[in-house]
Write a protein that holds these residues in place. Structure first.
Motif, PDB file in Angstrom:
ATOM      1  N   CYS A  16       0.985  -1.248   0.052  1.00  0.00           N
ATOM      2  CA  CYS A  16       0.114   0.060   0.043  1.00  0.00           C
ATOM      3  C   CYS A  16       0.931   1.174   0.028  1.00  0.00           C
ATOM      4  O   CYS A  16       1.781   1.445   0.931  1.00  0.00           O
TER       5      CYS A  16
ATOM      6  N   CYS B 290       0.073   3.317   3.311  1.00  0.00           N
ATOM      7  CA  CYS B 290       0.435   2.974   4.822  1.00  0.00           C
ATOM      8  C   CYS B 290       1.440   1.897   5.008  1.00  0.00           C
ATOM      9  O   CYS B 290       2.151   1.370   6.015  1.00  0.00           O
TER      10      CYS B 290
ATOM     11  N   HIS C 112       1.175  -1.237   4.217  1.00  0.00           N
ATOM     12  CA  HIS C 112       0.865  -2.774   4.558  1.00  0.00           C
ATOM     13  C   HIS C 112       0.942  -3.809   3.180  1.00  0.00           C
ATOM     14  O   HIS C 112       0.623  -3.041   1.999  1.00  0.00           O
TER      15      HIS C 112
ATOM     16  N   CYS D 118      -6.448  -1.336  -0.078  1.00  0.00           N
ATOM     17  CA  CYS D 118      -5.562  -1.519   0.886  1.00  0.00           C
ATOM     18  C   CYS D 118      -6.568  -2.327   2.084  1.00  0.00           C
ATOM     19  O   CYS D 118      -7.575  -1.513   2.540  1.00  0.00           O
TER      20      CYS D 118
ATOM     21  N   CYS E 267      -5.702   0.102   5.609  1.00  0.00           N
ATOM     22  CA  CYS E 267      -5.972   1.339   5.816  1.00  0.00           C
ATOM     23  C   CYS E 267      -7.308   1.909   4.843  1.00  0.00           C
ATOM     24  O   CYS E 267      -7.683   3.168   5.033  1.00  0.00           O
TER      25      CYS E 267
ATOM     26  N   HIS F  87      -7.152   2.652   1.638  1.00  0.00           N
ATOM     27  CA  HIS F  87      -6.755   3.398   0.484  1.00  0.00           C
ATOM     28  C   HIS F  87      -7.042   2.528  -0.612  1.00  0.00           C
ATOM     29  O   HIS F  87      -6.796   1.293  -0.850  1.00  0.00           O
TER      30      HIS F  87
HETATM   31 ZN   LIG Z   1      -2.907   1.098   3.501  1.00  0.00          ZN
END
Ligand SMILES: [Zn+2]
Length: 416
Positions: free
Chosen positions: A349, A352, A354, A368, A371, A373
Motif C-alpha cells: 500500500c 500505509c 501494508h 488496502c 487502511c 486506501h
Molecule cells: Zn494502506
C-alpha cells in the motif's frame, strides 16, 4: 559515435566520388607539406632569431583555407571539385595534428595516391530516408547517393558529418554523431514508473502510457508463421520465404518500438529530474521465467490461442522495457534514473505500507486491507517504486515528506 553503413553509388556517381577522394588527398598532402616546412623553419629559427616574426608566418587552418581558395583560382581541375570537400580535408589535417600534439597519434603521414582506396569527408550533412532499408546522403557535386540502413534512423539523422571511404571497389559511409546530450528538466519533479502488461508504463502521477505492439491480426499471422516455420525443411525455399515474412513483422514492430521509446524517454527526461524504476536484474530473480514457446512442438500454440498471444505480448513488452531503460539512462544525467527492488511493489500500500496479496482486488484495482486506501493498482505500484527510490537515496526528503503530493495526484485518478 561513428555509424558505418554500406554505400551504393550509381555507376554514374562513381567518377565523382573518386574525384573527391583524389582532391581530398591532394589538399591534405599540400597542407601537410606546408605545415612540415613551417615546423622545420620554426626549429631553425631557434638558432637564427633574425628569421623574422614567428606569429606572422604562423600556419593555421584559417590561413590554409585562404591559400586553398588561391590555389583553386590557379588550378582549374581543383576548382572543378567541391570546395566543401577540399576544406574538410584541411580540417582533417588539423585534427591529425591536434591528435599528434596531444600524444594520441603519430606525426601525420602523406596519403598515397591509389585507385583502389581513398576517402573524403562530407560536412553539413543532409540525409533522407527513402524506405525501411534505404536512405540517401547528399554528396556535393555528386548528388544523392544511396546507402543501406542497418542502424537506428534516429541516430543517423543526428549525424553532423560523415566520411566516405573506398576500398577495393566497396564504398562505405561512416556517420559521426555527437555524443547524446543529456536532457535536464530542472523542474524539481520526481516520478515513479511501474511497468505492466495492461499499461506498459504507469506513473506515480496517474498517467498510463501504452507502447505499440503488433496488431491482433499481425499477432495471429506471426504465430501462424512460427508454426509453419517449425514444419518446414531447413534450407528449403518455402522456409526462407517464411523467415522473410517473420522478419518483416519483426522490423515493423521494431520501427514502432523505436519511435515510441525515443518519444517517450525524451518526454519524460524533459519533465522530471528524477525517475524511479524497477530493477530488471532483480526482477529476474524474483519472478519465474515465462514459459517459452517450444519450436519443436509448435502445437502448443493454437493459431488464435489467447495464451499464445499473451505470451507473445509479454515478450514484446519485455523488449520494449529493456530498450526504454537503456535510452532513458542515456538521456538523463547520471544518477537520476534510480532502480529499486521490485519485490512486492504491486502488493504494497502506497499510503500505509501494508503488504498483502489481498490488497490487490483485481488487475486494475488496489484496495488496502489495512487502511482502506484505494487507487489504480499500477499507479499505486508506481508510487511505491518512487518511495523506495527516495527512501533509499535521499534520507532527508524521505518517504513521508515526498509521498503526499505525488500520492494526492494519483488518488484522484479514476481506476480505469
Ligand atoms: Zn494502506
Amino acid at each position: 559515435m561513428s555509424i558505418r553503413q554500406r554505400l551504393y553509388p550509381d555507376p554514374g556517381q562513381l567518377a565523382g566520388l573518386v574525384e573527391h577522394c583524389h582532391h581530398a588527398r591532394f589538399v591534405f598532402n599540400i597542407g601537410l607539406e606546408q605545415r612540415s616546412m613551417w615546423r622545420r623553419w620554426k626549429h631553425d629559427r631557434g638558432t637564427h632569431p633574425e628569421y623574422g616574426d614567428l606569429n606572422a608566418a604562423r600556419i593555421t587552418t584559417a590561413s590554409q583555407m585562404r591559400e586553398l581558395a588561391q590555389l583553386r583560382g590557379e588550378l582549374g581541375w581543383l576548382r572543378a571539385g567541391s570546395s566543401s570537400v577540399q576544406q574538410a580535408a584541411l580540417r582533417d589535417l588539423d585534427r591529425a595534428f591536434q591528435n599528434f600534439y596531444a600524444g594520441r597519434a603519430k606525426y601525420p603521414q602523406f596519403k598515397r595516391r591509389s585507385e583502389r582506396e581513398g576517402s573524403f569527408v562530407v560536412r553539413d550533412l543532409t540525409v533522407r530516408r527513402l524506405n525501411r532499408k534505404w536512405g540517401v546522403v547528399t554528396v556535393p557535386k555528386v548528388g544523392q547517393v544511396r546507402f543501406r540502413i542497418s542502424w537506428m534512423w534516429a541516430d543517423i539523422e543526428r549525424a553532423t558529418s560523415a566520411r566516405v571511404t573506398h576500398r577495393n571497389g566497396r564504398w562505405h559511409i561512416a556517420f559521426t554523431t555527437p555524443a547524446a546530450e543529456k536532457i535536464t528538466a530542472e523542474s524539481g519533479a520526481v516520478v515513479g514508473i511501474d511497468r505492466g502488461v495492461a499499461n506498459t508504463l504507469a506513473t506515480s502521477e496517474g498517467r498510463m502510457i501504452q507502447a505499440p505492439s503488433l496488431t491482433d491480426p499481425e499477432k495471429t499471422r506471426f504465430l501462424r508463421l512460427q508454426q509453419r516455420l517449425a514444419r518446414q525443411q531447413k534450407g528449403s525455399k518455402r522456409r526462407a520465404q517464411t523467415l522473410d515474412r517473420l522478419a518483416t513483422l519483426r522490423r515493423r514492430l521494431g520501427d514502432r518500438r523505436t519511435d515510441w521509446v525515443e518519444q517517450t524517454t525524451t518526454g519524460l527526461a524533459r519533465t522530471y529530474d528524477l525517475i524511479a524504476v524497477e530493477d530488471l536484474r532483480v526482477q529476474n530473480m524474483v519472478k519465474r521465467p515465462a514459459p517459452k514457446p517450444d519450436p519443436v512442438h509448435p502445437g502448443v500454440f493454437l493459431p488464435n490461442g489467447a495464451r499464445a498471444k499473451a505470451a507473445l505480448n509479454r515478450a514484446i513488452l519485455a523488449s520494449v522495457w529493456g530498450r526504454f531503460l537503456t535510452r532513458i539512462e542515456h538521456k538523463m544525467p547520471e544518477g537520476t534514473v534510480l532502480r529499486v527492488d521490485p519485490k512486492n511493489t504491486s502488493r504494497t500500500c502506497a499510503a500505509c505500507g501494508h503488504t498483502a496479496a489481498s490488497n490487490r482486488e483485481s488487475q486494475a484495482v488496489f484496495a488496502c486491507q489495512a487502511c482502506g486506501h484505494q487507487a489504480h493498482a499500477d499507479t499505486n505500484a508506481a508510487v511505491v517504486i518512487l518511495d523506495r527510490a527516495l527512501g533509499t537515496t535521499a534520507p532527508g526528503h524521505g518517504v513521508s515528506g515526498r509521498r503526499s503530493p505525488a500520492f494526492a495526484g494519483s488518488a484522484n485518478q479514476p481506476a480505469a
